[in-house]
Scaffold this motif. Structure first.
Motif, mmCIF file in Angstrom:
data_model
loop_
_atom_site.group_PDB
_atom_site.id
_atom_site.type_symbol
_atom_site.label_atom_id
_atom_site.label_comp_id
_atom_site.label_asym_id
_atom_site.label_seq_id
_atom_site.Cartn_x
_atom_site.Cartn_y
_atom_site.Cartn_z
ATOM 1 N N GLU A 167 0.814 -1.211 0.000
ATOM 2 C CA GLU A 167 0.000 0.000 0.000
ATOM 3 C C GLU A 167 0.850 1.265 0.000
ATOM 4 O O GLU A 167 0.382 2.328 -0.431
ATOM 5 C CB GLU A 167 -0.922 0.010 1.215
ATOM 6 N N ALA A 168 2.073 1.171 0.469
ATOM 7 C CA ALA A 168 2.940 2.342 0.514
ATOM 8 C C ALA A 168 3.195 2.915 -0.872
ATOM 9 O O ALA A 168 3.484 4.105 -1.026
ATOM 10 C CB ALA A 168 4.272 1.988 1.182
ATOM 11 N N HIS A 169 3.089 2.070 -1.900
ATOM 12 C CA HIS A 169 3.352 2.499 -3.273
ATOM 13 C C HIS A 169 2.070 2.649 -4.086
ATOM 14 O O HIS A 169 2.122 2.880 -5.293
ATOM 15 C CB HIS A 169 4.276 1.498 -3.965
ATOM 16 N N LEU A 170 0.927 2.555 -3.404
ATOM 17 C CA LEU A 170 -0.341 2.653 -4.108
ATOM 18 C C LEU A 170 -0.676 4.089 -4.474
ATOM 19 O O LEU A 170 -1.337 4.355 -5.478
ATOM 20 C CB LEU A 170 -1.449 2.047 -3.242
ATOM 21 N N GLY A 171 -0.182 5.027 -3.671
ATOM 22 C CA GLY A 171 -0.455 6.431 -3.932
ATOM 23 C C GLY A 171 -1.742 6.890 -3.285
ATOM 24 O O GLY A 171 -2.375 6.179 -2.506
ATOM 25 N N ASN A 172 -2.152 8.096 -3.630
ATOM 26 C CA ASN A 172 -3.347 8.700 -3.054
ATOM 27 C C ASN A 172 -4.563 8.284 -3.874
ATOM 28 O O ASN A 172 -4.883 8.890 -4.897
ATOM 29 C CB ASN A 172 -3.209 10.227 -3.051
ATOM 30 N N VAL A 173 -5.231 7.223 -3.436
ATOM 31 C CA VAL A 173 -6.376 6.699 -4.168
ATOM 32 C C VAL A 173 -7.617 6.759 -3.281
ATOM 33 O O VAL A 173 -7.522 6.879 -2.058
ATOM 34 C CB VAL A 173 -6.130 5.239 -4.628
ATOM 35 N N VAL A 174 -8.765 6.659 -3.889
ATOM 36 C CA VAL A 174 -10.018 6.696 -3.131
ATOM 37 C C VAL A 174 -10.131 5.420 -2.301
ATOM 38 O O VAL A 174 -9.543 4.379 -2.635
ATOM 39 C CB VAL A 174 -11.226 6.829 -4.075
ATOM 40 N N PRO A 175 -10.891 5.478 -1.199
ATOM 41 C CA PRO A 175 -10.998 4.296 -0.318
ATOM 42 C C PRO A 175 -11.471 3.034 -1.038
ATOM 43 O O PRO A 175 -11.003 1.936 -0.725
ATOM 44 C CB PRO A 175 -12.005 4.756 0.742
ATOM 45 N N ALA A 176 -12.374 3.172 -1.987
ATOM 46 C CA ALA A 176 -12.875 1.986 -2.686
ATOM 47 C C ALA A 176 -11.765 1.292 -3.461
ATOM 48 O O ALA A 176 -11.677 0.055 -3.491
ATOM 49 C CB ALA A 176 -14.011 2.373 -3.628
ATOM 50 N N ARG A 177 -10.888 2.083 -4.088
ATOM 51 C CA ARG A 177 -9.760 1.501 -4.828
ATOM 52 C C ARG A 177 -8.767 0.844 -3.877
ATOM 53 O O ARG A 177 -8.257 -0.247 -4.140
ATOM 54 C CB ARG A 177 -9.066 2.583 -5.656
ATOM 55 N N ARG A 178 -8.513 1.480 -2.731
ATOM 56 C CA ARG A 178 -7.602 0.889 -1.752
ATOM 57 C C ARG A 178 -8.164 -0.432 -1.224
ATOM 58 O O ARG A 178 -7.433 -1.399 -1.035
ATOM 59 C CB ARG A 178 -7.361 1.861 -0.592
ATOM 60 N N ARG A 179 -9.468 -0.486 -1.024
ATOM 61 C CA ARG A 179 -10.109 -1.701 -0.511
ATOM 62 C C ARG A 179 -9.987 -2.840 -1.519
ATOM 63 O O ARG A 179 -9.650 -3.965 -1.161
ATOM 64 C CB ARG A 179 -11.570 -1.396 -0.200
ATOM 65 N N GLU A 180 -10.259 -2.575 -2.785
ATOM 66 C CA GLU A 180 -10.165 -3.641 -3.779
ATOM 67 C C GLU A 180 -8.715 -4.073 -3.982
ATOM 68 O O GLU A 180 -8.435 -5.250 -4.197
ATOM 69 C CB GLU A 180 -10.797 -3.217 -5.104
ATOM 70 N N PHE A 181 -7.784 -3.126 -3.877
ATOM 71 C CA PHE A 181 -6.368 -3.464 -3.992
ATOM 72 C C PHE A 181 -5.947 -4.397 -2.860
ATOM 73 O O PHE A 181 -5.273 -5.408 -3.092
ATOM 74 C CB PHE A 181 -5.524 -2.188 -3.965
ATOM 75 N N ARG A 182 -6.330 -4.072 -1.645
ATOM 76 C CA ARG A 182 -5.969 -4.901 -0.495
ATOM 77 C C ARG A 182 -6.561 -6.294 -0.629
ATOM 78 O O ARG A 182 -5.900 -7.293 -0.339
ATOM 79 C CB ARG A 182 -6.442 -4.252 0.801
ATOM 80 N N ALA A 183 -7.823 -6.356 -1.053
ATOM 81 C CA ALA A 183 -8.455 -7.671 -1.231
ATOM 82 C C ALA A 183 -7.692 -8.490 -2.255
ATOM 83 O O ALA A 183 -7.450 -9.688 -2.056
ATOM 84 C CB ALA A 183 -9.914 -7.500 -1.667
#
Length: 235
Positions: free
Chosen positions: A49-65
Motif C-alpha cells: 500500500e505504501a506504493h499505491l499512492g493517493n487513491v479513493v478508499p474503494a480503490r484501496r479496498r479492492e487493492f488490499r483484497a
C-alpha cells in the motif's frame, strides 16, 4: 438473511459459488482464490500500500483484497508469504517462478496463479453481467463476432458484446506481459464454442487474420458475474 454481525449469508454464498465456478474453469495446477472485499476491512496495512499512492478508499479496498487473495493462491502453490509489489505498468510483480493475474468488479475479486515452469502467462477478467451500450459494443467487437448473436445470447443468458469484452480483457492480461505489445479490442477477434465455453482469440493484423497467433481460453458466469481465463502453457 442477515447475521447479527451484519453479514449477508446470500452474499457470502454467491461469492463462494463464484469462486467455485471459476475453479472449475481452469486447470488443476492453476491456483484460484477470491471472494468479496471483506478481508480487506481488517486493520492490517499491507506493505504494497505504501506504493499505491493517493487513491479513493474503494480503490484501496479492492487493492488490499486482491493482494490478500493473491497470498492465499500462492500458498496453494507452496509459495510462502511474500510481498507482491506494483510494477511500472501498475500490474502485480509476482515472485520469481510464478505468473498470475488479478481482477475485480465493484464487489468481487479473483486471483489466478501458476508456476512459470508450467505456464508462460495467465490472464483473467471478471465483470458484472450488464449489457454494453451500442457505441461501446462497436468499439469492442467485430461485426463477424456478432453473427448469430440472438442464438448465442439465448443459449448463454447474457450480453454477447459484454462477454467478448471480458474475454478480450483476459486475453490482453495474459498477452501483454509476454510481448509488451499494446492491443486494442479490435486487434483481436474471438471465436466461441458456446457448448464447451471455450474462446479462441485470434490476433488480427491490418484486418487480416494471422492464423498462427491464436490462443485458447475459457469463459463462464456465476450469480451475475462473467469471467474468463487464458493460460499459455510453457513449452
Amino acid at each position: 438473511m442477515v447475521l447479527p454481525d451484519g453479514s449477508d449469508i446470500r452474499s457470502d454464498c454467491s461469492a463462494a459459488q463464484f469462486v467455485a465456478s471459476f475453479r472449475e474453469l481452469v486447470a488443476d495446477d492453476i491456483g484460484v482464490e477470491g471472494g468479496d472485499f471483506k478481508p480487506a476491512d481488517r486493520d492490517l496495512p499491507l506493505k504494497e500500500e505504501a506504493h499505491l499512492g493517493n487513491v479513493v478508499p474503494a480503490r484501496r479496498r479492492e487493492f488490499r483484497a486482491g493482494r490478500l487473495y493473491a497470498r492465499q493462491a500462492l500458498r496453494g502453490l507452496g509459495i510462502p508469504e511474500t510481498v507482491i509489489p506494483i510494477g511500472p505498468d501498475r500490474a502485480p510483480i509476482w515472485p520469481t517462478g510464478v505468473v498470475g493475474s488479478i481482477s475485480h468488479t465493484r464487489s468481487l475479486c479473483a486471483v489466478a496463479v501458476g508456476l512459470s515452469a508450467d505456464y508462460l502467462g495467465i490472464g483473467i477478467d471478471i465483470e458484472e453481467n450488464s449489457s454494453l451500450s451500442g457505441e461501446l459494443a462497436k468499439l469492442v467487437t467485430h461485426t463477424s463476432e456478432l453473427n448469430e448473436r440472438e442464438v448465442i445470447e439465448a443459449r448463454l443468458g447474457y450480453d454477447l458484446p459484454k462477454l467478448l469484452f471480458v474475454i478480450k480483457e483476459a486475453f490482453y492480461k495474459m498477452h501483454f506481459p509476454l510481448n509488451r505489445r499494446f492491443l486494442a479490442f479490435r486487434d483481436v477477434r474471438v471465436e466461441l464454442d458456446v457448448e464447451r465455453h471455450v474462446a479462441k482469440a485470434v490476433i488480427v493484423s491490418s484486418s487480416r487474420f494471422v492464423a498462427a497467433d491464436t490462443f485458447d481460453g475459457r469463459f463462464g458466469s456465476s450469480h451475475g458475474t462473467l469471467f474468463s481465463c487464458f493460460a499459455l502453457s510453457a513449452p
